[in-house]
Design an enzyme around this catalytic site. Structure first.
Site, PDB file in Angstrom:
ATOM      1  N   GLU A   1      44.002  32.314  45.470  1.00  0.00           N
ATOM      2  CA  GLU A   1      45.448  32.375  45.203  1.00  0.00           C
ATOM      3  C   GLU A   1      46.254  32.937  46.371  1.00  0.00           C
ATOM      4  OE1 GLU A   1      43.419  32.584  41.138  1.00  0.00           O
ATOM      5  OE2 GLU A   1      43.122  33.539  43.095  1.00  0.00           O
TER       6      GLU A   1
ATOM      7  N   PHE B   1      43.132  40.175  27.430  1.00  0.00           N
ATOM      8  CA  PHE B   1      42.304  39.594  28.493  1.00  0.00           C
ATOM      9  C   PHE B   1      43.189  38.974  29.570  1.00  0.00           C
ATOM     10  CE2 PHE B   1      39.957  35.813  30.113  1.00  0.00           C
ATOM     11  CZ  PHE B   1      38.990  36.502  30.825  1.00  0.00           C
ATOM     12  N   GLN B   2      42.926  39.337  30.809  1.00  0.00           N
ATOM     13  CA  GLN B   2      43.661  38.869  31.986  1.00  0.00           C
ATOM     14  C   GLN B   2      45.159  39.161  31.894  1.00  0.00           C
ATOM     15  OE1 GLN B   2      42.454  34.771  32.853  1.00  0.00           O
ATOM     16  NE2 GLN B   2      40.794  35.575  34.132  1.00  0.00           N
TER      17      GLN B   2
ATOM     18  N   LYS C   1      52.318  32.523  27.894  1.00  0.00           N
ATOM     19  CA  LYS C   1      51.732  31.270  27.430  1.00  0.00           C
ATOM     20  C   LYS C   1      52.485  30.673  26.245  1.00  0.00           C
ATOM     21  CE  LYS C   1      47.210  29.336  26.092  1.00  0.00           C
ATOM     22  NZ  LYS C   1      47.266  28.188  26.996  1.00  0.00           N
TER      23      LYS C   1
ATOM     24  N   MET D   1      42.246  43.639  68.163  1.00  0.00           N
ATOM     25  CA  MET D   1      43.394  44.511  68.404  1.00  0.00           C
ATOM     26  C   MET D   1      43.062  45.970  68.117  1.00  0.00           C
ATOM     27  SD  MET D   1      46.418  44.566  69.631  1.00  0.00           S
ATOM     28  CE  MET D   1      47.420  43.097  69.463  1.00  0.00           C
TER      29      MET D   1
END
Length: 566
Positions: free
Chosen positions: A50, A112-113, A162, A480
Site C-alpha cells: 500500500e 478486526f482490522q 463498509k 548518505m
C-alpha cells in the site's frame, strides 16, 4: 438517481476526471473493487504494498498536473499508506487517499482490522474525513478533491465504513464547492506587487529563488519570462528543479545543503532575494541568521502561514505563483522606469561575480579510469536521454547526484520525496509516472539500500508493462549516512555497510524483467544504451566507487557559505 454507495463512489471518480487508481484490495473495500469491474473509464493498478500505491499516485498526479488517487483497505492497509501521505503532505502534492473502514456500528469496538486512520493521519493531511452517513458520501468525495487541488495542494484522506459504501444513496448533480472557512487567495494585492517590482528595479545583486510551488501552479514559463526580462540569476530548491531551465545561462542550479557553491554564495551576497513558491526549508537556509544577511526578501506564496515562518520577509505577496508573477511581468511591461538594457547593465557586475564563483568551484568530481563514479553515470543518463527523461529518485546520495548532474529544462520531469525524504519512493513513483506518460522514458535513480524498500513493485511494473528503467548506484552502503559517519563520526560505520545484498541482475530476471551490470567506466554507456532500447522493465546495476561523497556539503548548523568542497 438511487444507487449503491459503491456505485456512487465510482461515478464520483469519473466525474472528477480520474483515469487511474493505485491500490490493494481487502475485505472492507471489496464492494468498491467489485464495482470497479463495471467501468471501463477507470484503470486500477494493483500494487504489491500500500505504501507503493500512494507514492505511485503522488508521481502520477505530479506528471499529469492532476489529483492522484489511491484506494486501500482498513487496518494495516490504511496504516501502510501513512508514509506516502506524509511525503505528499511535506511536498504539497494533490492527492486523495480512500481507506476502507469497519461498519459504523463497530467503530471504537476494536473490531478486526480497525484503526483510527483519521486520527493517525490528522497531522499529515491537508484534511481528512470519516464518512458516517450514506448521504454524506458524495458531497465528501467532491469536497476532498476540491481541497486536494485548490490553494496550497495536499493529500486528503477519506475513510469509508463498509456499511456506508453498501447503502443506497441519492446521486445528486455536482454544484460549485463553497466552504465558509476555506477561501485561498489567488490574486496578489496590487500594492504589494508594485512594492516588489520597485524593489527589483533598485536591486543590483538580485537572485530569484524558485520552489516547488512554481511547478504546482504551472508558473514555470511565467517565472522564466520574468528572469530573462530582468536578467536575474536563478537558483532552485530540490522540489523546484525544472521550474526554470537547468541549462539556461541564468541557472545556478540547486541551493542549500548540497547546492552549488555559486548558488549559495550568490544568495549569501545578494541584495534582493525573490522567493517564488518556496518555503525556506532548513536544508536551503542552513544557519538562519547567516542566510541572505544583506538582502531584502520578497516572498510569493499561496499559503499565508509560510510567510515569515522561518525567515523574516520584507515584502510578502500571498497569492498563487502564476497570478503573482503574471502581474509582475505586466507591471514591468507597462512601466516607464524599466528597460531590458538598463537591467542588463545594472546586473553586469553581479553576473561577473557569479561567473567568478562558478569558475572557482564548478560542480564536478575526480574521474578514475577503473572505477565508476556515480556522477558520471548521471551525466551519461542526461546525455543519452538528451535531458528529456522523467527522473524519479530514491533518497540519499543517489537523490543528490541526480539533482546536481541531471539538468532539468522542463517542469514535471523530476519526482522525488523532498520534505520527508522517503527511501523507497522512487520505484513506485516511476511506475506512477510511466502510467501518466506512457510514451516517455522514465528512470528511477536509486541506491542499493533504498531500492530494496519497495523492490516488490517489480511485479507491478511487469504486470502493467511499465518499461521503467532503474539505475542502481551500488556502493554496498547506506551511502548518505555513511558519508556523515565518515565526516563527523571518525569513520565509525555503524550498521551502514550492506554486507548481504541481492544479485540485482538475477532479481530482475526472477520477475521477468531485464538485468544489466556495469563494473567499469567503459561499460556504463553500453549498459544505458541497451536499457533505453529495451521495451521491458530494466535494472541497471552500476558498481560504483564505494566511499564517494556528495559535495558541496553544508554541515548541520553551519551557514551555507561554510561548504565542504572536497
Amino acid at each position: 438517481m438511487k444507487m449503491k454507495g459503491a456505485q456512487a463512489f465510482v461515478k464520483c471518480l469519473e466525474e472528477q476526471g480520474v483515469e487511474v487508481i493505485f491500490g490493494f484490495p481487502g475485505g472492507a473495500v471489496i464492494d468498491l473493487y467489485d464495482e470497479l469491474l463495471n467501468t471501463d473509464k477507470l484503470t486500477h493498478v494493483l500494487v504489491r504494498h500500500e505504501q507503493a500505491a500512494v507514492h505511485a499516485a503522488d508521481a502520477y498526479g505530479r506528471v499529469k498536473g492532476e489529483v492522484g488517487v489511491a484506494l486501500v483497505t482498513s487496518g494495516p492497509g490504511a496504516t501502510n499508506t501513512v508514509t506516502g501521505i506524509a511525503s505528499a503532505y511535506c511536498d504539497s502534492i494533490p492527492m486523495v487517499v480512500f481507506t476502507g473502514q469497519v461498519p459504523t456500528m463497530l467503530i471504537g469496538n476494536d473490531a478486526f482490522q480497525e484503526v483510527d486512520i483519521v486520527g493517525i493521519t490528522r497531522p499529515v493531511t491537508k484534511h481528512n474525513y470519516l464518512v458516517k452517513k450514506p448521504e454524506d458520501l458524495i458531497p465528501t468525495i467532491r469536497e476532498a478533491f476540491h481541497l486536494a487541488r485548490s490553494g496550497r495542494p495536499g493529500p486528503v484522506l477519506v475513510d469509508l465504513p463498509k456499511d456506508v459504501i453498501g447503502a443506497m444513496v441519492n446521486y445528486t448533480e455536482p454544484k460549485p464547492i463553497k466552504m465558509r472557512t476555506y477561501k485561498p487567495t489567488y490574486e496578489p494585492h496590487p500594492g504589494q506587487v508594485e512594492k516588489a517590482c520597485k524593489a527589483i528595479l533598485k536591486a543590483k545583486k538580485p537572485v530569484l529563488y524558485v520552489g516547488g510551488g512554481v511547478i504546482n501552479a504551472n508558473a514555470a514559463e511565467t517565472v522564466t519570462e520574468l528572469a530573462k526580462k530582468l536578467d536575474i540569476p536563478v537558483t532552485m530548491t530540490l522540489m523546484g528543479l525544472g521550474g526554470f531551465p537547468g541549462t539556461d545561462p541564468l541557472s545556478m542550479g540547486m541551493l542549500g545543503m548540497h547546492g552549488t557553491y555559486y548558488a549559495n554564495m550568490a544568495v549569501a551576497n545578494c541584495d534582493l532575494l525573490i522567493s517564488v513558491g518556496a518555503r525556506f526549508d532548513d536544508r536551503v537556509t542552513g544557519r538562519i541568521d547567516a542566510f541572505a544577511p544583506h538582502a531584502k526578501i520578497i516572498h510569493i506564496d499561496i499559503d499565508p502561514s509560510s510567510i515569515s515562518k522561518n525567515v523574516r520577509v520584507d515584502i510578502p505577496i500571498v497569492a498563487d505563483c502564476l497570478h503573482a508573477v503574471t502581474a509582475m511581468n505586466a507591471w514591468f511591461d507597462q512601466s516607464k522606469d524599466f528597460s531590458k538594457k538598463a537591467a542588463k547593465d545594472q546586473h553586469k557586475e553581479w553576473h561577473k561575480q557569479i561567473k567568478e564563483w562558478k569558475n572557482r568551484h564548478p560542480l564536478g568530481y575526480v574521474e578514475e579510469s577503473d572505477i565508476i563514479k556515480p556522477q558520471f553515470v548521471v551525466q551519461k543518463l542526461h546525455e543519452l536521454t538528451k535531458g528529456n527523461a522523467i527522473i524519479t529518485t530514491e533518497v540519499g546520495q543517489n537523490q543528490m547526484w541526480a539533482a546536481q548532474f541531471y539538468h532539468f529544462n522542463k517542469p514535471r520531469h523530476f519526482m522525488t520525496s523532498g520534505g520527508l525524504g522517503v527511501m523507497g519512493y522512487g520505484f513506485p513513483a516511476a511506475i506512477g509516472a510511466q502510467m501518466a506518460a506512457p510514451k516517455q522514458t522514465v528512470i528511477d535513480i536509486a541506491g542499493d539500500g533504498s531500492i530494496q524498500m519497495n523492490i516488490q513493485e517489480l511485479a507491478t511494473a511487469r504486470q502493467y508493462k511499465c518499461p521503467v528503467k532503474i539505475a542502481i548506484l551500488n556502493n554496498n552502503y547506506l551511502g548518505m549516512v555513511r558519508q556523515w559517519q565518515e565526516l563527523f563520526y571518525d569513520k565509525r560505520y555503524a550498521h551502514t555497510p550492506m554486507e548481504v545484498a541481492p544479485d540485482f541482475v538475477k532479481l530482475a530476471e526472477a520477475y521477468g524483467a531485464v538485468g544489466l551490470r556495469a563494473k567499469k567506466p567503459s561499460e556504463v554507456e553500453p549498459v544505458i544504451k541497451e536499457a533505453l532500447k529495451t521495451k521491458n522493465t530494466v535494472i541497471m546495476d552500476f558498481v560504483i566507487s564505494r566511499e564517494e561523497g556528495v559535495y558541496p556539503m553544508v554541515p548541520a548548523g553551519k551557514a551555507t557559505t561554510e561548504m565542504l568542497l572536497v
